[in-house]
Design an enzyme around this catalytic site. Structure first.
Site, short mmCIF file in Angstrom:
data_model
loop_
_atom_site.label_atom_id
_atom_site.label_comp_id
_atom_site.label_asym_id
_atom_site.label_seq_id
_atom_site.Cartn_x
_atom_site.Cartn_y
_atom_site.Cartn_z
N LYS A 268 0.86 -1.19 0.00
CA LYS A 268 0.00 0.00 0.00
C LYS A 268 0.89 1.23 0.00
O LYS A 268 1.71 1.41 0.90
CB LYS A 268 -0.89 0.01 1.25
CG LYS A 268 -1.62 1.34 1.49
CD LYS A 268 -2.54 1.29 2.72
CE LYS A 268 -3.11 2.68 3.03
NZ LYS A 268 -3.99 2.68 4.22
N ASP A 273 -2.58 10.17 3.48
CA ASP A 273 -3.97 9.75 3.70
C ASP A 273 -4.67 10.76 4.60
O ASP A 273 -4.56 10.70 5.82
CB ASP A 273 -3.98 8.35 4.34
CG ASP A 273 -5.40 7.87 4.63
OD1 ASP A 273 -6.35 8.47 4.10
OD2 ASP A 273 -5.54 6.87 5.38
N LYS A 280 -10.03 12.87 8.17
CA LYS A 280 -9.50 12.56 9.51
C LYS A 280 -9.48 13.82 10.36
O LYS A 280 -9.49 14.93 9.83
CB LYS A 280 -8.05 12.03 9.37
CG LYS A 280 -7.93 10.64 8.79
CD LYS A 280 -6.47 10.21 8.76
CE LYS A 280 -6.31 8.85 8.11
NZ LYS A 280 -6.92 7.74 8.87
N ASP A 291 1.80 6.46 5.33
CA ASP A 291 0.82 5.50 4.82
C ASP A 291 1.28 4.81 3.52
O ASP A 291 0.54 4.04 2.91
CB ASP A 291 -0.53 6.21 4.62
CG ASP A 291 -1.71 5.29 4.86
OD1 ASP A 291 -1.53 4.25 5.51
OD2 ASP A 291 -2.81 5.61 4.38
N GLU A 352 -9.29 3.45 2.51
CA GLU A 352 -8.89 3.54 1.10
C GLU A 352 -7.81 2.53 0.72
O GLU A 352 -7.72 2.12 -0.43
CB GLU A 352 -8.41 4.97 0.78
CG GLU A 352 -6.95 5.29 1.15
CD GLU A 352 -6.63 5.15 2.63
OE1 GLU A 352 -7.55 5.24 3.46
OE2 GLU A 352 -5.45 4.93 2.97
N ARG A 354 -7.47 -0.62 1.42
CA ARG A 354 -8.03 -1.89 0.95
C ARG A 354 -8.58 -1.76 -0.46
O ARG A 354 -8.64 -2.74 -1.20
CB ARG A 354 -9.11 -2.35 1.94
CG ARG A 354 -10.23 -1.39 2.11
CD ARG A 354 -11.05 -1.64 3.37
NE ARG A 354 -10.36 -1.20 4.59
CZ ARG A 354 -10.84 -1.34 5.81
NH1 ARG A 354 -11.99 -1.96 6.00
NH2 ARG A 354 -10.18 -0.91 6.86
#
Ligand code: BES
Ligand code: ZN
Ligand code: ZN
Length: 503
Positions: A268, A273, A280, A291, A352, A354
């Site tokens: 990933k 993010d 967030k 991330d 996101e 996944r």
């Protein structure tokens, strides 16, 4: 840091400092430490006697040798209790000695190989771990500091010294391995520590290309247009809110052309993010530059695997994008058609990772792979479960899981398997699409992983490794500075090494 292996009498080497060791509770040092003690007329024994040296793990004591022997100083490093000794403690001891040396601005140092005497480890593994500890501890995080005068400098020379000639060959093998592993981990750390305004998907893709040329694997970068043509809508949906174009990096290493086996590593690579429209909270959001730690782990591992010329085939995939809120961003309630064919209801745009991995693992399966491991900073839930002490993983295959456990032992990067009871799959049922991208708070690390697993063919051995709690350290650890750990690089490389030995 230039590293060399030397077979010489340790009292006769010209260095600023020589590192010897001591187990906790030992009153009379033996072996190399004993020899140095004798040459220094019992100074080490005296310090043990007075309680100034206890041999505790991470303890370091610097002794000036006043020309009684060639090395200017002796650093006695504690190994902790003999019954607790491990490869990890070898790394920690080596790291502590490096830190002690750096504090007093030492440039040229030597060390005995911790763990091959009373420690009982083979010289190759022990020297590998000494070098890993040394190089990981030597890594500096001040890439972005302009005032450099008070900053620590790296150690220039580090020699591993062993008197018996017959161990030199295996020590040299271990040193080479340790170097490759730690340097690759440091590449990942540098990438993860870099801010997201520098470490964009394009920049990380460029890094992959240059590493490919340097290390000996091939690298192809799929651009937005190609991703559109392929129908990678789960991946593209995440990237939609950002000005930064997504990139899918495909790295190939063919170390065993005769074998049909091909291990796929998928990472990933969310270079930032923000959560997207499911934004967030502000507090701690800056940490979301890490991330892309899964992608960094895969890229780093590819470089190590190629440099070690492992006899196994590995496909590396890094899915790179930025998750931002904007007028073009994906919204909660949106439904996307994934590359594999399933429709996904986006319940939360912050789940996101996944989504990009769903398309990446589905695409990987069109490339003739025989096992797949995805690595991701996927959930806060895994941090709740395991804290910062271990990565969590799930798997559909016990043999593959066992191989990961072995790799995790070899690297010292702890991994802990979580269950995947069939009931968990229910959590991901959607009212409007084939699957939804969140399963609720309970068992969030498991359902997050199972979402990705639902894009993996049933009989294909698969592991999902969640590194959200281990990618970053908020405190200084024996061989990690505050910041990125490069977690995954060494474990994935050992995993490939495991198959290299088998196939
Ligand atoms: N990147 C985060 C997960 C994360 C959390 C990484 C903490 C590192 C440290 C991920 O994309 C995320 O936001 N996950 C959500 C999922 C939730 C919306 C189902 C989470 O874990 O809160
Ligand atoms: Zn998120
Ligand atoms: Zn994320």
């Amino acid at each position: 840091m230039d590293i060399q292996v030397l077979s010489k009498d340790i009292t006769k080497i010209t260095v600023d400092a020589l590192v010897v060791n001591l187990f906790e509770g030992i009153k009379k040092p033996s072996g190399a430490t004993g020899a140095v003690d004798k040459a220094l007329h019992g100074v080490i024994s005296d310090l043990i006697e007075s309680g100034e040296i206890e041999g505790k793990i991470k303890e370091t004591t610097i002794i000036h040798t006043k020309e009684m022997i060639e090395p200017k100083r002796i650093i006695v490093v504690g190994l902790g209790k003999e019954e607790d000794f491990s490869l990890e403690r070898i790394r920690q001891a080596a790291a502590s000695s490096i830190k002690a040396a750096k504090k007093v601005k030492i440039k040229k140092m030597a060390s005995i190989v911790h763990g091959i005497g009373t420690g009982g480890f083979d010289s190759s593994s022990a020297s590998r771990c000494v070098v890993e500890g040394a190089l990981l501890a030597d890594y500096l995080t001040h890439d972005y500091k302009t005032d450099r005068k008070d900053l620590q400098q790296p150690i220039e020379e580090f020699w591993l010294v062993e008197q018996s000639e017959d161990k030199i060959e295996s020590i040299t093998t271990g040193v080479e391995k340790g170097k490759v592993l730690a340097q690759a981990a440091n590449i990942a750390r540098k990438a993860v520590n870099a801010p997201s305004n520098a470490m964009t998907p394009s920049h990380l893709a460029d890094i992959s290309s240059s590493l490919a040329n340097e290390s000996g694997f091939s690298c192809e970068i799929l651009q937005q247009k190609e991703l559109e043509e392929l129908g990678m809508n789960a991946f593209l949906g995440v990237a939609k809110g950002s000005k930064e174009e997504p990139k899918l990096v495909i790295m190939k290493y063919e170390g065993n052309p005769e074998s049909k086996e091909k291990t796929c590593l998928v990472g990933k690579g969310m270079t930032f993010d923000s959560g997207g429209i499911s934004l967030k909270t502000a507090e701690g959001m800056e940490t979301m530059k890490d991330d892309m730690g899964g992608a960094a782990a895969v890229i780093g591992a590819m470089s190590a695997i190629a440099k070690l010329k492992l006899k196994t085939n590995v496909l590396g995939i890094a899915a790179l994008a930025e998750n931002m809120p904007s007028g073009t961003a994906q919204k909660p309630g949106d439904i996307v058609h994934s590359f594999q064919g399933k429709t996904i209801e986006i319940m939360n745009t912050d789940a996101e990772g996944r989504l990009i991995l769903a398309d990446a693992v589905a695409y990987a399966q069109t490339l003739g792979i025989t096992r797949i491991i995805d690595v991701a900073t996927l959930t806060g839930s895994v941090v709740v479960a395991l804290g910062h002490e271990a990565s969590g993983y799930i798997s559909n295959n016990d043999d593959f899981a066992e191989a990961l456990d072995k790799a995790s032992y070899d690297s010292g990067e702890r991994c802990w398997r979580l269950p995947i009871y069939s009931e968990y799959k229910e959590y991901l049922k959607s009212d409007f699409a084939d699957i939804k991208n969140i399963g609720g708070r309970p068992a969030g690390a498991i359902t997050g992983g199972l979402f990705i697993g639902s894009f993996v063919e049933n009989d294909l051995p698969w592991i999902h490794l969640d590194i959200a709690g281990t990618v970053w350290s908020t405190k200084e650890l024996p061989y990690y500075a505050k910041g990125a750990t490069g977690v995954g690089v060494r474990t994935l490389t050992h995993l490939a090494e495991y198959y290299s030995a088998q196939e």
